[in-house]
Design an enzyme around this catalytic site. Structure first.
Site, mmCIF file in Angstrom:
data_model
loop_
_atom_site.group_PDB
_atom_site.id
_atom_site.type_symbol
_atom_site.label_atom_id
_atom_site.label_comp_id
_atom_site.label_asym_id
_atom_site.label_seq_id
_atom_site.Cartn_x
_atom_site.Cartn_y
_atom_site.Cartn_z
ATOM 1 N N GLY A 45 46.537 83.021 -6.562
ATOM 2 C CA GLY A 45 46.228 84.391 -6.484
ATOM 3 C C GLY A 45 46.848 85.497 -6.966
ATOM 4 O O GLY A 45 46.512 86.529 -7.296
ATOM 5 N N CYS A 76 38.511 77.166 -5.549
ATOM 6 C CA CYS A 76 39.502 78.446 -5.546
ATOM 7 C C CYS A 76 38.815 79.338 -6.186
ATOM 8 O O CYS A 76 38.382 79.464 -7.232
ATOM 9 C CB CYS A 76 40.678 77.884 -6.338
ATOM 10 S SG CYS A 76 41.779 79.124 -6.403
ATOM 11 N N CYS A 187 37.831 83.099 -0.736
ATOM 12 C CA CYS A 187 38.993 82.288 -0.776
ATOM 13 C C CYS A 187 38.616 80.985 -0.329
ATOM 14 O O CYS A 187 38.484 81.230 1.017
ATOM 15 C CB CYS A 187 40.129 82.984 -0.565
ATOM 16 S SG CYS A 187 41.592 81.731 -0.320
ATOM 17 N N HIS A 189 40.755 79.250 1.368
ATOM 18 C CA HIS A 189 41.463 78.923 2.523
ATOM 19 C C HIS A 189 40.893 79.699 3.492
ATOM 20 O O HIS A 189 40.810 79.104 4.815
ATOM 21 C CB HIS A 189 42.921 79.867 2.295
ATOM 22 C CG HIS A 189 43.658 79.064 1.546
ATOM 23 N ND1 HIS A 189 43.649 78.756 0.134
ATOM 24 C CD2 HIS A 189 45.089 78.648 1.922
ATOM 25 C CE1 HIS A 189 44.972 77.866 0.075
ATOM 26 N NE2 HIS A 189 45.622 77.794 0.945
#
Length: 288
Positions: A45, A76, A187, A189
């Site tokens: 990012g 992603c 995202c 994550h």
């Protein structure tokens, strides 16, 4: 081996893509999944677009040419929002991102017509989520926020502290006061810890996990294309380029992932694909 028995490839910079592996395993348990994680270049990012295309092209080439993937998912938000068009033009293998599926799910779920996207700096700068959501429904308000420090905390498994919980709770109160009711984990994550967000948000927000939305669309695509794997045996592989410490720690938290051995990325093989990728891309210039 028929193409329907070939693997599904997944790409991300770190542990976030495990959310996609988990979602695919739940919906497509008979499929072979190969997840290539790239902590060597984490975080994606904060990289310039040309540099990112160069890095990811070598991974797509490896999955496409060496492992014969029938489909590749860019798990992603940064890649999906900044590089998907270029990657799709470079390779014949179908490449699916997380933006469209998550956007469609958010439009379906919001009642107030106000959606928050939490993502990386590059994803927010691209405004891709906003463009896709408003293309579906022009009247929806989209607020995009970059939380790069929190992405790093999740990568290292350091997000479940009281300080981070308080900080997130404060941000969510702000969203609620502005009448937002739906949050996209822009995202992966964040998608990996969507239940963590849901616990803090309680019933105040709809939390959109793009991994689940994308896995559902992948299943529909494979069925429509007659590419579903008929085998009852599935195989999951995790190949890590760079330091695998965070990956090893993270998979221990998920019972279904603990049985998967982590493999080292074949750097000697990848040199060929890096050379090919260099032909595709121009040198990186100004950071995003």
């Amino acid at each position: 081996m028929g193409s329907n028995s070939n693997p599904i490839g997944v790409i991300d910079s770190g542990v976030g893509g495990l959310s996609m592996v988990i979602a695919l395993d739940q919906l497509l348990s008979s499929e072979e999944i190969v997840y290539v994680a790239d902590p060597l270049h984490f975080p994606y990012g904060e990289k310039a677009k040309n540099e990112l295309i160069h890095i990811v092209s070598s991974l797509v080439s490896y999955l496409n040419e060496n492992l014969k993937a029938k489909l590749i998912i860019t798990a992603c938000g940064t890649i999906s929002s900044n590089c998907l068009e270029e990657l799709s033009a470079l390779f014949q293998v179908p490449i699916i991102g997380i933006i469209d599926p998550a956007s469609r799910e958010a439009v379906r779920k919001t009642k107030t017509g106000k959606v928050v996207v939490l993502a990386t700096s590059a994803t927010v700068k691209s405004s891709t989520f906003q463009k896709h959501i408003q293309r579906i429904h022009s009247s929806i308000t989209v607020k995009e926020e970059a939380w790069p420090e929190f992405v790093e905390a999740v990568e290292k498994g350091l997000h479940q502290t009281d300080d981070w919980r308080k900080w997130i709770h404060t941000q969510l109160i702000g969203f609620q006061q502005e009448n937002f009711d739906t949050i996209i984990m822009g995202c992966t994550h964040f998608a990996l810890i969507s239940s963590f967000f849901q616990d803090i948000a309680e019933t105040t927000f709809e939390i959109i996990n793009p991994a689940i939305a994308t896995a559902q669309e992948v299943k529909e695509y494979l069925a429509k294309s007659n590419l579903l794997n008929p085998s009852e045996l599935s195989k999951k592989r995790i190949i890590v380029r760079g330091n695998s410490t965070n990956m090893k720690k993270t998979i221990q938290k998920y019972t279904d992932l603990q049985k998967i051995n982590i493999e080292a990325f074949p750097e000697k093989i990848i040199e060929n694909f890096i050379n090919k990728a260099q032909r595709y891309c121009t040198p990186a210039s100004t950071p995003m």
